[in-house]
Design an enzyme around this catalytic site. Structure first.
Site, PDB file in Angstrom:
ATOM      1  N   ARG A 116       0.581  -0.750  -0.274  1.00 23.85           N
ATOM      2  CA  ARG A 116      -0.168   0.298  -0.305  1.00 23.85           C
ATOM      3  C   ARG A 116       1.055   1.292   0.596  1.00 23.85           C
ATOM      4  O   ARG A 116       1.799   0.992   0.358  1.00 23.85           O
ATOM      5  CB  ARG A 116      -0.938   0.109   1.593  1.00 23.85           C
ATOM      6  CG  ARG A 116      -0.381   0.226   2.508  1.00 23.85           C
ATOM      7  CD  ARG A 116      -1.176  -0.544   3.887  1.00 23.85           C
ATOM      8  NE  ARG A 116      -2.591   1.132   3.946  1.00 23.85           N
ATOM      9  CZ  ARG A 116      -2.217   2.350   3.619  1.00 23.85           C
ATOM     10  NH1 ARG A 116      -1.049   2.779   4.627  1.00 23.85           N
ATOM     11  NH2 ARG A 116      -3.707   3.062   4.399  1.00 23.85           N
ATOM     12  N   LEU A 117      -0.051   2.367  -0.264  1.00 30.32           N
ATOM     13  CA  LEU A 117       0.788   3.503  -0.430  1.00 30.32           C
ATOM     14  C   LEU A 117       0.009   5.128   0.316  1.00 30.32           C
ATOM     15  O   LEU A 117      -1.375   4.139  -0.110  1.00 30.32           O
ATOM     16  CB  LEU A 117       1.239   4.146  -1.432  1.00 30.32           C
ATOM     17  CG  LEU A 117       2.186   4.037  -2.642  1.00 30.32           C
ATOM     18  CD1 LEU A 117       3.062   4.395  -3.751  1.00 30.32           C
ATOM     19  CD2 LEU A 117       3.272   3.818  -1.898  1.00 30.32           C
ATOM     20  N   ASP A 118       0.410   5.365   1.253  1.00 27.19           N
ATOM     21  CA  ASP A 118      -0.508   6.447   1.684  1.00 27.19           C
ATOM     22  C   ASP A 118      -1.515   6.821   0.857  1.00 27.19           C
ATOM     23  O   ASP A 118      -0.839   7.704  -0.470  1.00 27.19           O
ATOM     24  CB  ASP A 118       0.017   7.685   3.154  1.00 27.19           C
ATOM     25  CG  ASP A 118       0.702   6.570   3.857  1.00 27.19           C
ATOM     26  OD1 ASP A 118       0.012   5.178   4.402  1.00 27.19           O
ATOM     27  OD2 ASP A 118       1.388   6.349   4.483  1.00 27.19           O
ATOM     28  N   LYS A 119      -2.173   7.134   1.160  1.00 26.35           N
ATOM     29  CA  LYS A 119      -3.482   8.555   0.409  1.00 26.35           C
ATOM     30  C   LYS A 119      -2.636   9.721  -0.027  1.00 26.35           C
ATOM     31  O   LYS A 119      -2.829  10.148  -1.191  1.00 26.35           O
ATOM     32  CB  LYS A 119      -4.587   8.404   1.464  1.00 26.35           C
ATOM     33  CG  LYS A 119      -5.597   9.302   0.422  1.00 26.35           C
ATOM     34  CD  LYS A 119      -6.841   9.912   1.592  1.00 26.35           C
ATOM     35  CE  LYS A 119      -7.853  11.512   0.603  1.00 26.35           C
ATOM     36  NZ  LYS A 119      -8.718  11.725   1.331  1.00 26.35           N
TER      37      LYS A 119
END
Length: 246
Positions: free
Chosen positions: A104-107
């Site tokens: 994942r990558l943060d928003k």
């Protein structure tokens, strides 16, 4: 040339549902092969040579899909969320709803996001055993001292865990900010931000520029591209799914 596949297996791999669901579709008489209605789930077909349709919709058989997306800020790394997700950026990919982001990558984080439907490859890429490197371009507050750099390269205590040694390169130093590259082999929640905040250099901007053997390169923000065969092979070799000599 593709080998012949069971009709239910083909439809399941092509995104028409589980094996149980597609068997129901077939027995219901919604599937045709070369214009002929087929009600036998075990009927063998060649997706490269035969015209297969479900309720008049052509079946596009793509078993494994591999792509990278240049994720912009503002999107959630998830397949479903009340906010905009990265899946909206690949919605024109056939059977995109069967795909999922790996890791994942943060928003508010940008950069390379690997997306696939290959569960085994995804599992290995995120498993600690394989120590898949992830490199980030980061803009931080202040100047990264030599002591802070050494701490990052040895491992930083972050309360619930001690980070594995990182590779750190200072690219450019400005009056109030610095540009650095940092490579880690973990993927804990907000890890890069937590590590840099711990050493006194909060993150201003964060972008992932590589993931394993994949590189973001000049892919425009918000766009995606499919991996070529060589890129897929390298990725699989890195996590033991193909022999290194293959």
């Amino acid at each position: 040339m593709a080998s012949k596949l069971r009709l239910d297996k083909l439809l399941s791999e092509s995104g028409f549902g589980t094996r149980k669901e597609v068997k129901y579709l077939i027995k219901k008489g919604t599937v045709t092969v070369n214009g002929e209605q087929i009600k036998d789930p075990g009927f063998k077909v060649d997706p490269e040579k035969e015209k297969i349709e479900v309720n008049g919709e052509p079946v596009i058989h793509i078993k494994d899909i591999y792509l990278i997306l240049h994720k912009p800020a503002g999107y959630i790394t998830s397949t479903k969320d009340k906010e905009a997700t990265v899946m909206e950026l690949i919605s024109d990919v056939p059977r995109f709803e069967k795909l999922f982001p790996v890791g994942r990558l943060d928003k508010d984080t940008e950069g390379l996001l690997f997306i696939t439907n290959d569960g085994e490859l995804a599992h290995r890429l995120t498993h600690p055993k394989w120590k898949v490197p992830k490199r980030y371009y980061v803009v931080i507050e202040g100047k990264l001292s030599e002591n802070s750099k050494n701490l990052l390269e040895k491992g930083v205590k972050l309360g619930d865990f001690i980070s594995k040694p990182a590779k750190v390169k200072v690219i450019k130093v400005h009056e109030n900010t610095s540009e650095i590259e940092i490579e880690i082999t973990e993927g804990k929640y907000h890890q890069i931000k937590r590590m840099l905040k711990k050493v006194g250099n909060p993150v201003i901007y964060l972008k992932r520029i590589s993931f394993g053997t994949l590189k973001l390169g000049k892919l425009p923000k918000g766009e995606y591209r499919f991996l070529n065969d060589e890129e897929v092979k390298k990725l699989k070799k890195a996590v033991g799914l193909l022999p290194a000599s293959n």
